[in-house]
Design an enzyme around this catalytic site. Sequence first.
Site, short mmCIF file in Angstrom:
data_model
loop_
_atom_site.label_atom_id
_atom_site.label_comp_id
_atom_site.label_asym_id
_atom_site.label_seq_id
_atom_site.Cartn_x
_atom_site.Cartn_y
_atom_site.Cartn_z
CE LYS A 1 -4.42 -1.68 1.90
NZ LYS A 1 -5.29 -1.15 2.98
CE LYS B 1 -8.45 -8.62 -1.65
NZ LYS B 1 -7.99 -8.28 -0.62
CE LYS C 1 -12.82 -1.83 -0.52
NZ LYS C 1 -13.90 -2.14 0.69
#
Length: 336
Positions: free
Chosen positions: A115, A198, A201
């Site tokens: 991240k 993956k 969103k």
Amino acid sequence: MTDFKQRVFSGVQPSGNLTLGNYLGAIKNWVGLQDSHETIFCVVDLHAITVWQDPEVLRNATREVAAGMIASGVDPKKSIIFNQSQVPAHAELAWIFNCVARMGWLNRMTQFKEKAGKHKERASVGLYVYPDLMAADILAYKATHVPVGADQKQHLELTRDIAQKFNNDYGVEFFPEVEPLIFGEATRVMSLRDGSSKMSKSDPSENSRINLTDDRDLIAKKIRKARTDSEPLPASMDDLDDRPEAKNLINIFAALSNRKASDICAEYEGQGFADFKRDLADLSVETLGPITEEMARLMDEKTYLDGILREGAENADKIAKPILTDVQDIVGFLRP
Ligand code: TRP
């Protein structure tokens, strides 16, 4: 440690739209636990702000996750449903865990590395200590079972390490050992455009994901447009390791129909993707349609939703507060 009740805790972040990945990878698996366990499900808004969230969007997404849970079958009469920020024990216990966890432990967390990307020094400090907050979420209730996707396994190991170090450091047998409930690789839903990443969103391509806010037509369209290859379906899942898009669609089919991926392979063996995709589109519309419609209906019932969350927070607080008070006593905080 047999005196601990079987208590389930899990959470979903209110950042962006709820996707098929959240549904198959998490929420759907929670529904069946409600009759056998005490269940607590949390919309983790404190976690969401580890990266920037627009306040109005965050508020809406928090209701949306709650609506998604309820529409999927999480029953507010059986489970506690609430948002994290409304129960102070999460943040308070997280601080104590920041002082238990070691820098070296957090430095090993692969999700932070992913991240934070190349610019680690620009990531928020909150993103770095995210796993400590997750440990606090779970241990504030002395939860024993945590249903999560495979990508959260490392965070649960950290939770166990924190619990154990706390118990050792203070010479107590206070926190239980937490067991992950991993619902299998088939529930790891990948992007419809790229089977190696993956379903997310935050993917810029809308066609890469199915949102739980999509209507029936859009769901069918996205399945029809999903990337595949020109080979026919194989006899066995073992032949799909280098065909991630095909593998993903079969896994989605299996998860939505509660069947084994190997059975789906056997049924479509040797056929092209046209029939398979048509059936998958039908299946998706049939299973997700009622959920997305119920979710839309609930989103118009803000007073009802807010009432559920408020009551959930009160009930969660009743469990977490006394546990936090015990922790304060163990740590040596004076309660004058
Ligand atoms: N980190 C989890 C995820 O991104 C969400 C989460 C936060 C969670 N706190 C939790 C999951 C506690 C299980 C238990 O999926």
